[in-house]
Design an enzyme around this catalytic site. Structure first.
Site, PDB file in Angstrom:
ATOM      1  N   SER A   1     -43.973   7.081 -23.496  1.00 15.31           N
ATOM      2  CA  SER A   1     -44.914   8.012 -22.903  1.00 15.31           C
ATOM      3  C   SER A   1     -46.306   7.445 -22.290  1.00 15.31           C
ATOM      4  O   SER A   1     -46.711   7.952 -21.251  1.00 15.31           O
ATOM      5  CB  SER A   1     -45.247   9.043 -24.034  1.00 15.31           C
ATOM      6  OG  SER A   1     -45.958   8.638 -25.112  1.00 15.31           O
TER       7      SER A   1
ATOM      8  N   HIS B   1     -51.696   7.518 -24.627  1.00 13.20           N
ATOM      9  CA  HIS B   1     -51.257   8.235 -23.205  1.00 13.20           C
ATOM     10  C   HIS B   1     -52.527   7.847 -22.061  1.00 13.20           C
ATOM     11  O   HIS B   1     -52.179   7.756 -21.053  1.00 13.20           O
ATOM     12  CB  HIS B   1     -51.261   9.630 -23.529  1.00 13.20           C
ATOM     13  CG  HIS B   1     -49.981  10.260 -24.407  1.00 13.20           C
ATOM     14  ND1 HIS B   1     -49.893  11.443 -24.737  1.00 13.20           N
ATOM     15  CD2 HIS B   1     -48.903   9.640 -24.594  1.00 13.20           C
ATOM     16  CE1 HIS B   1     -48.502  11.355 -25.278  1.00 13.20           C
ATOM     17  NE2 HIS B   1     -47.985  10.353 -25.330  1.00 13.20           N
TER      18      HIS B   1
END
Length: 387
Positions: free
Chosen positions: A290, A341
């Site tokens: 991610s 992230h």
């Protein structure tokens, strides 16, 4: 009304990135189509006086969407039936129009209805709030005003053809390829790693994660520096893998824009940036692609700074919405490394700024972006070692 339809088509083609669908077919019905990420958008402009059955219109819209999904690489289709009336529909018809919609999940198709009466210049729809931009009210009113001015239909049609030709040339200048070999290669790697982990034991066990290279701060401090790279290819469970694999596949447009080599460098730089941010700011073990995927979003945001009009017309709203939803999810759902992230997002943006766009001239800020990215990585690693 012929002038209105063509004037509306010209505005949608020029301002909202639609194209004729099928190309060049105007009457008896005018349809327009555009891509919004993995979802296709079809607008059917239909004259109310020529509709024999609204139920049949709804069915034909749904059938048309299914045919598009067969022939085009979209995961979903939204259809808007835009019906024009010379005078205001009566209350019964308005109630029918307000409820004239259909939704199916297999395949993912949503059909909505909008209507406009020329007598009062009133526009209404049953579109949800997040889909209002499919057919902006300002564009409709502009076309209605234009329809009252004398204009040759052939002139409007020629203008649309010219805009589409310019758009085609623009797309050729933006996309350096249409293949997704880097994305497919990465998907093969992360799926292969998951299967390999599964053959050893439970993929979410501490033993397996440690063995295959999860980000574990103590191990990195002890000298296992490869753990700043390997976590981007590992996943905790099947759902984790599927979500990230689908997200990566959905963002393959970035590879078309940057080319395979640049895309791979951006993905890897973003993945490392995300792992370094997690190493510096989070004590917990971490795995997953991610951070690298957020970096791909960052690369598309960089592209937006270079091709602002194209970005706005084609992908801007979808990218911003995806970014907002995923960042919000990271803050709301436990055990998600938002540090990774955000680190990946920044790393992807800076890496793409350092590399630049394939067909763009070199920029003075490119070496600056490379220095900033390298400095941030160095600071992050230093922070992780002293924490």
């Amino acid at each position: 009304m012929d002038t209105f339809e063509l004037a509306l088509a010209r505005s949608l083609v020029q301002k909202e990135a639609y194209t004729w669908f099928p190309p060049g077919v105007l009457f008896p019905e005018l349809s327009l189509f555009k891509s919004n990420g993995a979802r296709g958008i079809l607008v059917r402009i239909v004259r109310g006086g020529e509709i024999e059955s609204l139920d049949q219109l709804l069915k034909s819209s749904f059938d048309e969407a299914k045919e598009i999904l067969k022939d085009h690489p979209y995961q979903a289709i939204t259809v808007l039936q835009f019906i024009t009336y010379l005078s205001s529909p009566d209350e019964h018809l308005i109630r029918v129009l307000s409820n004239l919609e259909r939704h199916d999940t297999a395949p993912d198709i949503a059909v909505y209805t909008a209507w406009f009466d020329f007598e009062n210049k009133a526009y209404s729809s049953n579109l949800p709030w997040f889909s209002k931009g499919i057919l902006p009210k300002s564009v409709i009113l502009e076309a209605a005003d234009h329809s009252q001015e004398p204009a040759e239909l052939q002139v409007l049609q020629q203008e649309i053809v010219q805009i589409l030709e310019e758009r085609h040339a623009e797309w050729q200048n933006v996309y350096v390829q249409t293949s997704s070999k880097a994305v497919y290669s990465l998907l093969v790697i992360i799926v292969g790693m998951y299967l390999w982990m599964s053959s050893v034991g439970s993929v979410n066990s501490y033993y397996v994660l440690t063995k295959f290279g999860a980000k574990i701060n103590e191990r990195i401090v002890a000298g296992e520096y490869w753990r700043l790279v390997t976590p981007m290819f590992l996943h905790l469970h099947l759902l984790h893998l599927m979500v990230n694999a689908f997200a990566l596949y959905s963002l393959r447009t970035a590879e078309w824009i940057f080319g395979s080599n640049r895309f791979l460098l951006i993905f890897l730089a973003a993945g490392v940036s995300g792992n370094v941010a997690s190493f510096a700011l989070s004590p917990y073990p971490a795995v997953g692609a991610s951070g690298a995927i957020f970096g791909v979003l960052g690369a598309l945001l960089y592209f937006g700074t270079q091709r602002r009009d194209f970005f706005r017309r084609t992908m801007g709203s979808a990218i911003w919405m995806t970014l907002a939803v995923n960042l919000l999810s990271g803050f709301m759902i436990p055990h998600i490394s938002n540090e990774g992230h955000i680190g990946g997002l920044i790393g992807g943006f800076l890496a793409s700024a350092a590399l630049g766009l394939p067909k763009a001239p070199d920029r003075l800020y490119q070496p600056v972006a490379a220095v900033v990215l390298t400095s941030l990585l160095a600071i992050g690693i230093w922070r992780g070692f002293i924490s």
